[in-house]
Design a protein around this motif. Structure first.
Motif, PDB file in Angstrom:
ATOM      1  N   GLN A 185       0.848  -1.206   0.000  1.00 49.58           N
ATOM      2  CA  GLN A 185       0.000   0.000   0.000  1.00 49.58           C
ATOM      3  C   GLN A 185       0.877   1.247   0.000  1.00 49.58           C
ATOM      4  N   PRO A 186       0.717   2.129  -0.999  1.00 46.75           N
ATOM      5  CA  PRO A 186       1.583   3.306  -1.066  1.00 46.75           C
ATOM      6  C   PRO A 186       1.368   4.268   0.093  1.00 46.75           C
ATOM      7  N   ILE A 187       2.411   5.026   0.354  1.00 44.32           N
ATOM      8  CA  ILE A 187       2.351   6.023   1.425  1.00 44.32           C
ATOM      9  C   ILE A 187       2.560   7.397   0.798  1.00 44.32           C
ATOM     10  N   MET A 219       4.503  13.745  -2.279  1.00 50.95           N
ATOM     11  CA  MET A 219       4.765  12.617  -3.179  1.00 50.95           C
ATOM     12  C   MET A 219       4.147  11.339  -2.612  1.00 50.95           C
ATOM     13  N   GLU A 220       3.586  10.529  -3.526  1.00 48.67           N
ATOM     14  CA  GLU A 220       3.062   9.222  -3.133  1.00 48.67           C
ATOM     15  C   GLU A 220       4.067   8.184  -3.609  1.00 48.67           C
ATOM     16  N   ILE A 221       4.513   7.320  -2.700  1.00 46.82           N
ATOM     17  CA  ILE A 221       5.559   6.355  -3.066  1.00 46.82           C
ATOM     18  C   ILE A 221       5.263   4.970  -2.506  1.00 46.82           C
ATOM     19  N   ASN A 222       5.885   3.991  -3.127  1.00 50.55           N
ATOM     20  CA  ASN A 222       5.923   2.667  -2.527  1.00 50.55           C
ATOM     21  C   ASN A 222       7.223   2.608  -1.737  1.00 50.55           C
ATOM     22  N   GLU A 223       7.068   2.548  -0.422  1.00 56.60           N
ATOM     23  CA  GLU A 223       8.239   2.597   0.446  1.00 56.60           C
ATOM     24  C   GLU A 223       9.197   1.476   0.088  1.00 56.60           C
ATOM     25  N   LEU A 247      16.021  18.336   7.045  1.00 57.65           N
ATOM     26  CA  LEU A 247      15.745  17.290   8.024  1.00 57.65           C
ATOM     27  C   LEU A 247      15.776  15.934   7.336  1.00 57.65           C
ATOM     28  N   GLY A 248      16.434  14.978   7.972  1.00 56.58           N
ATOM     29  CA  GLY A 248      16.513  13.621   7.422  1.00 56.58           C
ATOM     30  C   GLY A 248      15.632  12.669   8.206  1.00 56.58           C
ATOM     31  N   PHE A 249      14.897  11.828   7.474  1.00 56.73           N
ATOM     32  CA  PHE A 249      14.044  10.809   8.101  1.00 56.73           C
ATOM     33  C   PHE A 249      14.265   9.465   7.418  1.00 56.73           C
ATOM     34  N   GLN A 250      14.112   8.414   8.148  1.00 58.05           N
ATOM     35  CA  GLN A 250      13.922   7.082   7.561  1.00 58.05           C
ATOM     36  C   GLN A 250      12.435   6.791   7.690  1.00 58.05           C
ATOM     37  N   LEU A 251      11.790   6.414   6.596  1.00 55.74           N
ATOM     38  CA  LEU A 251      10.381   6.013   6.689  1.00 55.74           C
ATOM     39  C   LEU A 251      10.322   4.547   7.085  1.00 55.74           C
ATOM     40  N   ALA A 252       9.406   4.220   7.985  1.00 58.46           N
ATOM     41  CA  ALA A 252       9.197   2.815   8.365  1.00 58.46           C
ATOM     42  C   ALA A 252       7.700   2.570   8.414  1.00 58.46           C
TER      43      ALA A 252
END
Ligand code: F6R
Ligand code: MG
Ligand code: MG
Length: 364
Positions: A1-3, A115-119, A293-298
């Protein structure tokens, strides 16, 4: 499911003047975002500020340009405006150009980059936010990140990046867009994006159509028809793998690149990368600032942030910015410190000129 990652920002009141944000606004925004998270309207959020701009960073499953998300952001800005009014902060509600929300914040004042992405297996993302400048400020850094091999070693070395990228460029005055493929069409691309007041890189994609970067492009002056502050743009960049590495994305900001904005949105000045803490433009209302700012998406959770410019390796560019700032400041009201006449059209200067209109006569 895209985020979907949405960054929506607005200046709803400055503290002191246009230099920074009062903590009470951040607190109110966080309270409302927490509520939205509890109601499952969003997956996660991070609230921050850059200068006098309130930045709402959100992840959700609704896709880009979604009414509910935009409406929620609008409500947060209105609620924070109330707080700003109570404290009589400066320019309360400055960027809320419409009286009521009408479906989408685009064209209503706030800046939007989504933006909509597939993580991916791992999804490192950098979010840049600038104050006292305008949307064209991302053209040079985005070009360097995604098309300049002297900046991005991966364009030469990495098999995943060697084919280059596609740039979506908007003509904000003509309301048109065009796509360029790099490296093949690099010179054509530069014909336009070098004119940062008019042609703005909206997004960058891989040749497979995977989105790598997106920026906010609106020009407030063009929306309002008069000067209402610079657009203070934001930009989201995916990094690593098929995209430039974190260090390749940050590298363009080590050059004291000159942008339009600064005092009264009417001057050229160097863009200073700083920590969030130091993004408080006060010298001649500047110089223009950028935070990263840097993030890791989880699974949509925003793991972070890391304050990327809070690092001694950016001390030298900050020093160079100060030297350039001194040099430009000495020009006072003269070009090329002050913007050229056609750009001054979008400031408060035309009102002053109007007063003198009848004093002009034909040359003898
Ligand atoms: C530039 C900016 C400031 C103001 C200046 C005058 O983007 O926000 O430099 O333009 O402080 O502000 P006003 O007109 O509100 O007194
Ligand atoms: Mg302001
Ligand atoms: Mg601002």
């Amino acid at each position: 499911q895209p985020i979907t990652l949405s960054v929506i920002k607005a200046d709803v009141g400055g503290y002191v003047g246009h230099s920074a944000m009062h903590p009470a606004l951040l607190e109110e925004a966080r309270r409302l975002m927490e509520e939205a998270k509890h109601k499952n309207q969003i997956v996660d959020y991070h609230v921050t500020s850059c200068g006098d701009d309130l930045q709402l960073i959100m992840t959700h499953r609704h896709g880009v340009d979604h009414t509910d998300i935009h409406h929620m952001a609008w409500d947060v800005f209105t609620a924070c405006t109330q707080v700003a009014r109570k404290l009589k902060l400066y320019g309360a509600g400055q960027d809320l150009l419409a009286d009521a929300f009408s479906g989408n914040v685009r064209g209503m004042g706030p800046g939007v980059a989504e933006m909509e992405i597939n993580e991916r297996q791992s999804e490192p993302i950098l979010i840049f936010m600038a104050d006292k400048t305008s949307a064209g400020a991302w053209n040079l850094p985005l070009f360097k990140m995604f098309a300049d091999p002297f900046n991005t070693a991966g364009l030469i070395i990495s098999p995943t990046m060697h084919a280059g990228f596609q740039f979506e460029v908007h003509d904000v005055k003509g309301h048109k867009r065009i796509f360029f493929r790099t490296p093949e069409e690099m010179y054509d691309l530069l014909v336009f994006i070098g004119a940062t007041g008019r042609y703005i890189i909206k997004a960058v994609f891989t040749h497979d159509g995977e989105i790598g970067a997106v920026s906010s492009t609106q020009r407030l002056a063009l929306i309002a028809g008069k000067y209402v502050g610079k657009d203070d743009p934001v930009c989201v960049v995916r990094t690593q793998g098929a995209f430039p590495a974190v260090g390749e994305v940050l590298e363009p900001f080590t050059m004291p690149h000159i942008v339009e904005g600064w005092m009264r949105g009417s001057h050229y000045g160097p863009l200073m990368p700083t920590s969030v803490q130091q993004a408080t433009p006060s010298r001649f209302d500047g110089p223009p600032r950028v935070i990263g700012l840097g993030f890791q998406l989880a699974d949509g959770q925003l793991i972070g942030p890391r304050d990327m410019f809070d690092d001694p390796c950016y001390d030298e560019v900050r020093r160079q910015v100060n030297i350039l700032a001194d040099q430009l400041r000495r020009h006072g009201p003269f070009e090329p410190h002050r913007l050229p006449m056609d750009e001054m059209e979008y400031t408060t200067l035309p009102q002053v000129m109007e007063k003198l209109r009848d004093r002009w006569s034909e040359l003898p």
